[in-house]
Design a protein around this motif. Structure first.
Motif, PDB file in Angstrom:
ATOM      1  N   GLY A  26      38.551  32.161  99.759  1.00 12.04           N
ATOM      2  CA  GLY A  26      37.607  32.649 101.080  1.00 12.04           C
ATOM      3  C   GLY A  26      36.202  32.223 101.128  1.00 12.04           C
ATOM      4  O   GLY A  26      35.736  31.856 102.284  1.00 12.04           O
ATOM      5  N   ILE A  29      36.487  28.775 102.679  1.00  5.93           N
ATOM      6  CA  ILE A  29      36.603  28.970 104.290  1.00  5.93           C
ATOM      7  C   ILE A  29      35.220  29.402 104.838  1.00  5.93           C
ATOM      8  O   ILE A  29      34.859  28.785 105.902  1.00  5.93           O
ATOM      9  CB  ILE A  29      37.542  30.233 104.496  1.00  5.93           C
ATOM     10  CG1 ILE A  29      38.994  29.798 104.268  1.00  5.93           C
ATOM     11  CG2 ILE A  29      37.426  30.572 106.074  1.00  5.93           C
ATOM     12  CD1 ILE A  29      39.864  31.197 104.519  1.00  5.93           C
ATOM     13  N   MET A  30      34.160  30.261 104.235  1.00  4.35           N
ATOM     14  CA  MET A  30      33.211  30.755 104.726  1.00  4.35           C
ATOM     15  C   MET A  30      32.269  29.388 104.628  1.00  4.35           C
ATOM     16  O   MET A  30      31.439  29.180 105.688  1.00  4.35           O
ATOM     17  CB  MET A  30      32.560  31.682 103.532  1.00  4.35           C
ATOM     18  CG  MET A  30      31.660  32.558 104.436  1.00  4.35           C
ATOM     19  SD  MET A  30      30.706  33.759 103.568  1.00  4.35           S
ATOM     20  CE  MET A  30      32.160  34.832 102.899  1.00  4.35           C
ATOM     21  N   ARG A  54      35.186  36.267 109.374  1.00 10.79           N
ATOM     22  CA  ARG A  54      35.996  35.123 109.708  1.00 10.79           C
ATOM     23  C   ARG A  54      37.226  34.779 108.756  1.00 10.79           C
ATOM     24  O   ARG A  54      38.242  34.641 108.732  1.00 10.79           O
ATOM     25  CB  ARG A  54      35.207  33.962 110.128  1.00 10.79           C
ATOM     26  CG  ARG A  54      34.541  33.789 111.328  1.00 10.79           C
ATOM     27  CD  ARG A  54      33.912  32.557 111.773  1.00 10.79           C
ATOM     28  NE  ARG A  54      33.101  32.606 112.783  1.00 10.79           N
ATOM     29  CZ  ARG A  54      32.530  31.754 113.371  1.00 10.79           C
ATOM     30  NH1 ARG A  54      32.738  30.432 112.881  1.00 10.79           N
ATOM     31  NH2 ARG A  54      32.050  31.812 114.591  1.00 10.79           N
ATOM     32  N   VAL A  55      36.699  35.079 107.213  1.00 11.84           N
ATOM     33  CA  VAL A  55      37.771  35.135 106.222  1.00 11.84           C
ATOM     34  C   VAL A  55      38.582  36.230 106.328  1.00 11.84           C
ATOM     35  O   VAL A  55      39.893  35.835 106.210  1.00 11.84           O
ATOM     36  CB  VAL A  55      36.887  35.274 104.723  1.00 11.84           C
ATOM     37  CG1 VAL A  55      37.993  35.245 103.876  1.00 11.84           C
ATOM     38  CG2 VAL A  55      36.053  33.882 104.612  1.00 11.84           C
ATOM     39  N   TYR A  59      42.835  35.572 106.776  1.00 10.66           N
ATOM     40  CA  TYR A  59      43.916  36.444 105.731  1.00 10.66           C
ATOM     41  C   TYR A  59      44.458  37.324 106.322  1.00 10.66           C
ATOM     42  O   TYR A  59      45.631  37.527 105.866  1.00 10.66           O
ATOM     43  CB  TYR A  59      42.980  37.028 104.346  1.00 10.66           C
ATOM     44  CG  TYR A  59      42.557  35.573 103.258  1.00 10.66           C
ATOM     45  CD1 TYR A  59      43.186  34.281 103.716  1.00 10.66           C
ATOM     46  CD2 TYR A  59      41.558  36.042 102.283  1.00 10.66           C
ATOM     47  CE1 TYR A  59      42.607  33.579 102.601  1.00 10.66           C
ATOM     48  CE2 TYR A  59      41.385  35.138 101.528  1.00 10.66           C
ATOM     49  CZ  TYR A  59      41.837  33.705 101.664  1.00 10.66           C
ATOM     50  OH  TYR A  59      41.528  32.776 100.740  1.00 10.66           O
TER      51      TYR A  59
END
Lengths: 397, 427
Positions: A26, A29-30, A54-55, A59
Motif C-alpha cells: 500500500g 502504491i501511495m 487510492r490504496v 485493494y
C-alpha cells in the motif's frame, strides 16, 4: 492432531506476514503515485487522505476481483437465479483456477525442500510439463483416442517431462555434488529456450499459420472436463487432482518409509547416510517427484486453463511457488491454503489493474516481502512488535 | 603407505584401482578426441568448396574493409590435426597428460570452423562481432566480480539478476533527472550497495537462508522495477530518458587501423570491467584484505580465532558487491537502447553467475567466461541478422549448458568457497 489453538499459532506468522506485506505494498502504491506526491508540499494531510483513498480503491478492487462483489452475490442469492448466482460467484472460481498451478508447483518445491533441496527450477519443470502435455495431447488427441485416455496420457506426459527436468539436477547433485540451485536456474533458461525453439520450428505442435512461438489450439485435441455444472465457470479437473496430489504428498511424506527416509535426508544428511537409508536416491527421487508435480501443473495449466502453449504460460509460477512452500511451512495442507490465498491475489490483481491501472507486478514485490517476513521471523517480530516468544528464543539460542 | 610403495617397487606394472581408473578415463578421452578429429576431417571434405568471407573495419565504421578470405576446409583440417595430436598425446601419456591445454588450443579453431561453415560464404563483419562480444562481456564480468567478492567472503550471491534490474532502473531515472551521464552509474552503484546491505542484514543478522534471501531480492526486484516502469516511467517518459553512455574512442590507440575499431572503441563499461578485474585480482590475492576475505569464506571460525572480524568483513564485502552489481546493471539502461524496459536484464545476472562459476571464482577466468558467453550472444545475433539457418536459441543456451557441464564436473571440477552460504556465529 493439533487443536484449534495449534492451527491458529501455525497460521499466525504467515497471516501476519501477508498482511504486513500488503501494507508495505500500500505504501508503495501511495508513494509511486505522482499526483499524490505532487500534493504533499501544499497539502500534506490532503495528500495522505488521497493516497489512502487510492490504496483503498486498489485493494478493494483486488478483493472484489478475488472473491466477487458481495452486493452482487447477496442479490444473486436473493433472486435465486442459478445463472446469476454463477456469474456472481465467477471471481471465486477464477481464483481457485489460478491457484491450481500454484498448488502443484508449491507441492513440488515443498517435497524438494523436505529432502533438503532447493528447487528453483519449478519454472523450467512447469514449462517442460507443458511441452510434454502439448505434444501428447496433439499426438493422442489427433489419433482420435477416447477422451479419458487422451487426458490421462496428456497429464502423465506432463508429469514425466517435468520429472525428467527435475531428475537432472537431483542426479547431478548426488553424482557430482553440483549445487541444485545453480543447475535448476540454468535448466530454467534451457527449458525456456528449448520450448521457444520447438514452438517456432516443430510443425507438429506449432500453430499452423504460425510465425510466432505459439502452439496449436489445444481445445481441438483434449478437453479437460470442468467440475462445475455451469460451463462459464472454468474450474476444471486439475483442481481436484491438485487436492488429491496434496493428500498423496502428505501421505507419502509422513506415512511411508520412503517419505521418512526423504525427510531424514533433508534434516540430517549424514545421519541418513549413517543409518543406511540410501539418502542419495532419496534426493534424486525428491527432485524427480518435485519436477513431476510441477510438470503436472504445467500440463493442466496448458491444456485445461490456457488451452494453448507458449513460453509465457509459466509467468513466474516457479518463484511464487517458493513463496508458497515457505509460507505453507512445506506442509501440503499449508501449501494448499497458501496457494488458494495467492491464487486469489493473482486473480484479484487483474481487476485491480483494470480499475485502478496498478500493475499486477506489485504482487511479485508483495510475494518477495512475504518470503522475507516468513524467513526472518525475528525481523517480522521486530517490525510488528508482537511476541513470537518461542520462535525468537529458539533462533537466538 | 610403505607397504604400497614396496608393492610398486616389486611389480611396477601392477597398478592401483585409482591409477587403473585414470588410465581407463584417459583412454576413453583419447577415443572421444579421435572421433572429434575424424569428424573435423569429414567436415573439411564436406565443406571443401566453402570460402569464408570475413571482414574487419579498417578506419571508420562502415568505411574501408579489410577482407579475410580463406577456405573453410583449411580451418577444419587444422582443428582435425590439433584434435588428432591431442588424442595421440592423451593415449601415449595416459592420466598425466594435461588435455585441457590441448583443447584450449583446439577450441578457437573449432569455433572459427563452425562459425564459417554456418555462414556458408555469407560475408560477415568481425568488428561488429567482436565489439558486440566485448560490450556484452563488460557488465557481465563486473556482475561476476561482484558475485566473486561476496562468495569469497562466505555469502552466496544469486541476487545479481535483481541488482542488475534495480541498477538499471535507478541508473535510468537518476540519469534522466540530473541530465549528466555519470549520474546513472553512480545511482546504480548506490542502490546496488543498499540492496547488498539488505542482503547482508537478512543473511548475516537474521540468518535467513542465503538462497531464500537471494530469491527475495530477485523476485522483489523484478516486481518493483516492472511496477515502477508501468506505473511511472511509461506515463512520464521524462524519467526514462537517460543520457546514453556510448562506446568511447580512446585517443591515439583508437585511431590505429583495424584494432582501433576492434579494441579501443568500446563501451566504458568494458574498460571498467578490465580495470576492476585487474584491481580486484590484486586485492583478493595480494593484500591482507583479500587474504582475510578468502579466509572468512573458507573457514570463518579460523579467521575469527586469529582476530578477523568476519561479520564486519562480510557486511563490507556484500555492500561492495552490491555496488559493483548495481553499477554493472546501469549499463543495461544506459547503453543507448532507449532507457529502462521491463525485465531488461533478461537473465544476464544469471549469466554473470554462470560466468563466476565457469571461471571457478577467479576474476580473470570469470572475465574469460564472460567473453565466451558474450561471443555466443554476439554470434547468435549476427547469424540471425544474416539469416543463417542456425536457430538463435542454440547459441543463446551456450552459457547455461556450459555452466551445467562445469558444475557437473565433466570438464574438471570447480569448487566454490567452502563456507559460502553457511551462517556464522561470531563469538
Amino acid at each position: 492432531m493439533k487443536g484449534l489453538r495449534g492451527v491458529l499459532s501455525s497460521v499466525r506468522l504467515p497471516a501476519l506476514s501477508i498482511l504486513v506485506a500488503l501494507l508495505v505494498g500500500g505504501l508503495v502504491i501511495m508513494f509511486s503515485d505522482l499526483e499524490v506526491l505532487a500534493m504533499i508540499p501544499n497539502n500534506p494531510i490532503g495528500a495522505l487522505g488521497e493516497g489512502i483513498g487510492r490504496v483503498g480503491a486498489a485493494y478493494s478492487a483486488l478483493l472484489r476481483g478475488a472473491f466477487g462483489n458481495p452486493e452482487r452475490i447477496v442479490e444473486a442469492i436473493a433472486s435465486g437465479d442459478p445463472v446469476e448466482l454463477a456469474r456472481a460467484a465467477r471471481p471465486i472460481t477464477e481464483s481457485l483456477l489460478k491457484s491450481i498451478p500454484l498448488m502443484f508447483v508449491g507441492l513440488g518445491v515443498s517435497v524438494a525442500f523436505r529432502s533438503g533441496e532447493f528447487n528453483i527450477g519449478g519454472e523450467g519443470q512447469f514449462l517442460m510439463g507443458g511441452l510434454g502435455a502439448t505434444t501428447f495431447a496433439i499426438v493422442l488427441g489427433g489419433a482420435g483416442l477416447p477422451a479419458p485416455i487422451v487426458i490421462f496420457g496428456t497429464v502423465l506426459a506432463g508429469a514425466i517431462f517435468g520429472a525428467a527436468w527435475g531428475f537432472i539436477p537431483g542426479f547431478l547433485k548426488v553424482r557430482a555434488g553440483s549445487s541444485e540451485v545453480i543447475t535448476t536456474i540454468m535448466l530454467n533458461y534451457i527449458a525456456s529456450l528449448f520450448v521457444f525453439f520447438l514452438l517456432s520450428n516443430w510443425t507438429l505442435i506449432q500453430r499452423e499459420d504460425g510465425t510466432q512461438p505459439i502452439s496449436k489450439a489445444l481445445a481441438d485435441y483434449v478437453v479437460i472436463p470442468g467440475i462445475l455444472p455451469i460451463p462459464e465457470l472454468r474450474l476444471h479437473l486439475g483442481f481436484l487432482v491438485a487436492l488429491a496430489a496434496a493428500v498423496a504428498v502428505s501421505w507419502f511424506l509422513f506415512r511411508t518409509t520412503r517419505g521418512f527416509e526423504l525427510r531424514t535426508a533433508g534434516l540430517n544428511l549424514a545421519a541418513a547416510r549413517y543409518a543406511g537409508m540410501g539418502a542419495s536416491s532419496s534426493i534424486v527421487a525428491a527432485m524427480a517427484i518435485s519436477g513431476a508435480l510441477a510438470g503436472m501443473g504445467g500440463a493442466f495449466e496448458v491444456t485445461g486453463t490456457i488451452k494453448q502453449f507458449s513460453t509465457v504460460v509459466s509467468g513466474g509460477v516457479g518463484f511464487t511457488a517458493i513463496a508458497i512452500a515457505l509460507v505453507g511451512g512445506t506442509r501440503p495442507s499449508g501449501v494448499v491454503a497458501t496457494a488458494l490465498v495467492f491464487g486469489a491475489l493473482r486473480n484479484g490483481g487483474g481487476l485491480m489493474g483494470l480499475e485502478t491501472s496498478i500493475p499486477i507486478d506489485l504482487l511479485f514485490f508483495i510475494q518477495a516481502l512475504v518470503i522475507m517476513f516468513i524467513a526472518a521471523p525475528n525481523l517480522t517480530a521486530r517490525i510488528i512488535r508482537l511476541p513470537f516468544r518461542r520462535k525468537s528464543k529458539e533462533a537466538v539460542a | 603407505m610403505s607397504k604400497s610403495a614396496k608393492t610398486n617397487a616389486v611389480a611396477t606394472h601392477v597398478m592401483g584401482a585409482e591409477e587403473l581408473k585414470a588410465l581407463r578415463g584417459s583412454r576413453i578421452r583419447a577415443f572421444i578426441f579421435a572421433i572429434f578429429a575424424l569428424a573435423a576431417f569429414a567436415a573439411a571434405t564436406a565443406n571443401s568448396a566453402t570460402i569464408a568471407n570475413l571482414s574487419l573495419w579498417v578506419d571508420t565504421i562502415g568505411g574501408t574493409d579489410a577482407l579475410i578470405s580463406f577456405p573453410v576446409a583449411i580451418v577444419w583440417i587444422g582443428s582435425g590435426l590439433v584434435l588428432g595430436a591431442v588424442a595421440a598425446a592423451q593415449y601415449r601419456l595416459g592420466g598425466k597428460y594435461r588435455w585441457r591445454v590441448g583443447i584450449a588450443i583446439a577450441s578457437p579453431l573449432i569455433v572459427t570452423a563452425l562459425f564459417t561453415t554456418l555462414l556458408a560464404g555469407t560475408p560477415a563483419n568481425l568488428t561488429v562481432l567482436f565489439t558486440g562480444t566485448f560490450n556484452y562481456a563488460g557488465p557481465v564480468a563486473i556482475g561476476a566480480l561482484a558475485g566473486i567478492i561476496s562468495e569469497r567472503s562466505g555469502v552466496l550471491n544469486i541476487a545479481i539478476e535483481g541488482k542488475f534490474l534495480l541498477g538499471a532502473l535507478s541508473g535510468a531515472v537518476a540519469s534522466s533527472i540530473f541530465g549528466i551521464a555519470i549520474a546513472g552509474p553512480i545511482a546504480g552503484a548506490v542502490i546496488g550497495a543498499l540492496v547488498g546491505l539488505l542482503l547482508a542484514i537478512l543473511g548475516l543478522r537474521y540468518k535467513v537462508d542465503q538462497i531464500v534471501a537471494g530469491t527475495v531480492i530477485n523476485l522483489g526486484a523484478a516486481g518493483i522495477t516492472t511496477f515502477i516502469y508501468l506505473r511511472v516511467l511509461q506515463i512520464h517518459s521524462e524519467f526514462n530518458s537517460p543520457v546514453s553512455i556510448l562506446p568511447v574512442k580512446i585517443p591515439v590507440l583508437g585511431d590505429l587501423p583495424i584494432v582501433g575499431n576492434l579494441l579501443f572503441t568500446l563501451s566504458p563499461y568494458s574498460y571498467l570491467a578490465l580495470i576492476l578485474v585487474a584491481f580486484f585480482t590484486y586485492m583478493l590475492f595480494r593484500t591482507r584484505w583479500g587474504l582475510r576475505l578468502r579466509a572468512s569464506g573458507e573457514m570463518p571460525a579460523a579467521a575469527g580465532t586469529v582476530g578477523v572480524d568476519v561479520m564486519k568483513l562480510r557486511y563490507r564485502a556484500m555492500i561492495l558487491a552490491g555496488a559493483l552489481a548495481g553499477l554493472a546493471g546501469s549499463y543495461l539502461a544506459l547503453s543507448g537502447t532507449g532507457g529502462f524496459g521491463m525485465g531488461i536484464s533478461a537473465g544476464r545476472g544469471f549469466i554473470a553467475l554462470a560466468a563466476l562459476i565457469f571461471g571457478a571464482w577467479k576474476p580473470w577466468n570469470a572475465l574469460g567466461a564472460a567473453l565466451i558467453f558474450g561471443f555466443a550472444e554476439a554470434a547468435s545475433t549476427l547469424l540471425s541478422i544474416l539469416g543463417v539457418g542456425l536457430p538463435p536459441q542454440v547459441l543463446l543456451a551456450v552459457p547455461y549448458v556450459m555452466t551445467i557441464i562445469v558444475v557437473a564436473g565433466l570438464i574438471g571440477r570447480v569448487r566454490g568457497p567452502a563456507s559460502a552460504g553457511r551462517p556464522y556465529e561470531q563469538g
